[in-house]
Each structure stands twice: as structure tokens, then as C-alpha cells.
Scaffold this active site. Sequence first.
Site, PDB file in Angstrom:
ATOM      1  N   ARG A 110       0.866  -1.178   0.000  1.00 37.37           N
ATOM      2  CA  ARG A 110       0.000   0.000   0.000  1.00 37.37           C
ATOM      3  C   ARG A 110       0.903   1.229   0.000  1.00 37.37           C
ATOM      4  O   ARG A 110       2.018   1.200   0.532  1.00 37.37           O
ATOM      5  CB  ARG A 110      -0.896  -0.006   1.234  1.00 37.37           C
ATOM      6  CG  ARG A 110      -1.965  -1.066   1.169  1.00 37.37           C
ATOM      7  CD  ARG A 110      -2.769  -1.136   2.472  1.00 37.37           C
ATOM      8  NE  ARG A 110      -3.704  -2.244   2.391  1.00 37.37           N
ATOM      9  CZ  ARG A 110      -3.406  -3.504   2.705  1.00 37.37           C
ATOM     10  NH1 ARG A 110      -2.194  -3.811   3.139  1.00 37.37           N
ATOM     11  NH2 ARG A 110      -4.309  -4.467   2.596  1.00 37.37           N
ATOM     12  N   LYS A 114      -1.992  -1.124   7.774  1.00 43.19           N
ATOM     13  CA  LYS A 114      -3.414  -1.460   7.767  1.00 43.19           C
ATOM     14  C   LYS A 114      -3.718  -2.773   8.487  1.00 43.19           C
ATOM     15  O   LYS A 114      -4.668  -2.863   9.250  1.00 43.19           O
ATOM     16  CB  LYS A 114      -3.947  -1.525   6.334  1.00 43.19           C
ATOM     17  CG  LYS A 114      -5.431  -1.824   6.265  1.00 43.19           C
ATOM     18  CD  LYS A 114      -5.966  -1.791   4.859  1.00 43.19           C
ATOM     19  CE  LYS A 114      -7.453  -2.116   4.856  1.00 43.19           C
ATOM     20  NZ  LYS A 114      -8.007  -2.051   3.502  1.00 43.19           N
ATOM     21  N   HIS A 144      -3.202   3.344  -5.471  1.00 44.41           N
ATOM     22  CA  HIS A 144      -3.472   1.921  -5.270  1.00 44.41           C
ATOM     23  C   HIS A 144      -3.338   1.127  -6.572  1.00 44.41           C
ATOM     24  O   HIS A 144      -3.268  -0.100  -6.551  1.00 44.41           O
ATOM     25  CB  HIS A 144      -4.859   1.737  -4.652  1.00 44.41           C
ATOM     26  CG  HIS A 144      -4.934   0.608  -3.691  1.00 44.41           C
ATOM     27  ND1 HIS A 144      -4.139   0.513  -2.567  1.00 44.41           N
ATOM     28  CD2 HIS A 144      -5.707  -0.504  -3.685  1.00 44.41           C
ATOM     29  CE1 HIS A 144      -4.426  -0.597  -1.919  1.00 44.41           C
ATOM     30  NE2 HIS A 144      -5.366  -1.238  -2.573  1.00 44.41           N
ATOM     31  N   ARG A 194      -0.297  -1.319  -6.583  1.00 45.07           N
ATOM     32  CA  ARG A 194      -0.551  -2.619  -5.937  1.00 45.07           C
ATOM     33  C   ARG A 194      -1.475  -3.486  -6.787  1.00 45.07           C
ATOM     34  O   ARG A 194      -1.252  -4.681  -6.954  1.00 45.07           O
ATOM     35  CB  ARG A 194      -1.156  -2.326  -4.565  1.00 45.07           C
ATOM     36  CG  ARG A 194      -1.407  -3.492  -3.679  1.00 45.07           C
ATOM     37  CD  ARG A 194      -1.764  -2.932  -2.285  1.00 45.07           C
ATOM     38  NE  ARG A 194      -2.586  -3.833  -1.515  1.00 45.07           N
ATOM     39  CZ  ARG A 194      -2.111  -4.762  -0.694  1.00 45.07           C
ATOM     40  NH1 ARG A 194      -0.808  -4.917  -0.555  1.00 45.07           N
ATOM     41  NH2 ARG A 194      -2.931  -5.534  -0.005  1.00 45.07           N
ATOM     42  N   HIS A 244      -5.088 -10.323   1.882  1.00 44.93           N
ATOM     43  CA  HIS A 244      -6.547 -10.207   1.825  1.00 44.93           C
ATOM     44  C   HIS A 244      -7.172 -11.250   2.739  1.00 44.93           C
ATOM     45  O   HIS A 244      -6.611 -12.325   2.945  1.00 44.93           O
ATOM     46  CB  HIS A 244      -7.045 -10.406   0.389  1.00 44.93           C
ATOM     47  CG  HIS A 244      -6.773  -9.241  -0.487  1.00 44.93           C
ATOM     48  ND1 HIS A 244      -6.799  -9.323  -1.857  1.00 44.93           N
ATOM     49  CD2 HIS A 244      -6.471  -7.936  -0.211  1.00 44.93           C
ATOM     50  CE1 HIS A 244      -6.517  -8.134  -2.383  1.00 44.93           C
ATOM     51  NE2 HIS A 244      -6.311  -7.294  -1.402  1.00 44.93           N
ATOM     52  N   TYR A 270     -10.590  -7.408  -6.475  1.00 43.16           N
ATOM     53  CA  TYR A 270      -9.407  -6.560  -6.497  1.00 43.16           C
ATOM     54  C   TYR A 270      -8.650  -6.644  -7.817  1.00 43.16           C
ATOM     55  O   TYR A 270      -8.088  -5.664  -8.291  1.00 43.16           O
ATOM     56  CB  TYR A 270      -8.501  -7.016  -5.359  1.00 43.16           C
ATOM     57  CG  TYR A 270      -7.401  -6.087  -4.983  1.00 43.16           C
ATOM     58  CD1 TYR A 270      -7.623  -5.047  -4.101  1.00 43.16           C
ATOM     59  CD2 TYR A 270      -6.116  -6.268  -5.470  1.00 43.16           C
ATOM     60  CE1 TYR A 270      -6.601  -4.206  -3.723  1.00 43.16           C
ATOM     61  CE2 TYR A 270      -5.088  -5.436  -5.102  1.00 43.16           C
ATOM     62  CZ  TYR A 270      -5.339  -4.404  -4.219  1.00 43.16           C
ATOM     63  OH  TYR A 270      -4.321  -3.570  -3.855  1.00 43.16           O
TER      64      TYR A 270
END
Length: 189
Positions: free
Chosen positions: A40, A68, A137, A140, A163, A172
Site C-alpha cells: 500500500r 493497515k 493503489h 498494488r 486479503h 481486487y
Amino acid sequence: MKNVDPIRDPRKIQAMKTYLKGKSPRDAALFVVGINVALRITDLLNVRWRDVLDDKQHFKPLTLVEQKTGKERRIHLNKPSQKALRDLQSNLPAVSLDDYLFQSREGHQKPLSRQQALVILKEAAQAVGIKDNIGTHSLRKTWGYHAWKNGFSPALIMETLNHSNLAVTKRYLGIRQDDINDLYGQLNL
């Protein structure tokens, strides 16, 4: 927050590299490392030279705790990442191991801001004709998308991206109808 897309076309990735290299070694390294380590942006911008280089200036695995998730990640920098960082290093007047990889130009010992990284990426994407919505983002997501396109298991990608489940990873990856059509066209049983 609007969803952003991965950069799907390898030619556009190359165009972004070329464009950014012509603008700034820092910005080029940010892009190359970003699409190769799948961090990230907040984690990427907080990496310091001591995190990737040992005392003899040799590359070492990058180990960090993701902000995160609180999970530890250990990343071996691939050759494109190492080359981009060496190019950046050779264009800096001096490098202290305490310096951020991607220093802000606004002050000593400040990392590039997330907002400035976004401006850099959006400007480059527009310059090379990328029509998709690109954001920080996207770095990634580009890694995840191309890992999937190159045949890596979605379960392995899920684990690498930290995830919580496969459904998150599938969303994603930004799989589109043309990807599904390619699957039908290429799988000949």
C-alpha cells in the site's frame, strides 16, 4: 473513494517507466518499486534506505509491518526494483541509511506525501494515454493483476496481498469481460 484500476497493458507500463524516468529518478523508482512489491502507498512511502540496504550497500529483503493489517511482510526486491533504486541512489547527492527512499522536496527527512504520489501517477498516466482511473493503489493492483495474468494462483496472490478471503482478491484483480473472453479463447481442452 472511487475505485482505481490496475494498468493492464504491459506497453503502458513501459511507457510509464520511460515517461517517469525522463522526469525524475525518484518518480521512476516509486513507480517501478510500487508495481513490483505490492505494498500500500502509505507503507511504500515510509520505507527508508536502511530497510533495503545493509551497511555495505547490498540489497537485503525488505521486512516491515503493514500499517493497515499489522501483519509482517518480507519482500525480496526483484531486479527491476533494485535497478530503479540504484538509479535513484546514483542521482542523489548523498544517501544516508536513515533517509526515506522517496524523499519529499519540501524538507529534509520527510517522505513524499500520498497526495504528491497521486499527482505524479495521474500526470504520467495521462501523458502516456491511459484512460482507466489511476491512483496510488493502482501500483498494488497492477502487481496483482499481472501476477494473475502470468498464471500465479489467486490463493497465493490473496496471501501475498494479505486479503481476508478470495472474494476480495477476485474483485481486487479487476477482471473484465475481455479477460474472461481470453480465458475461453486460450483454454482448448
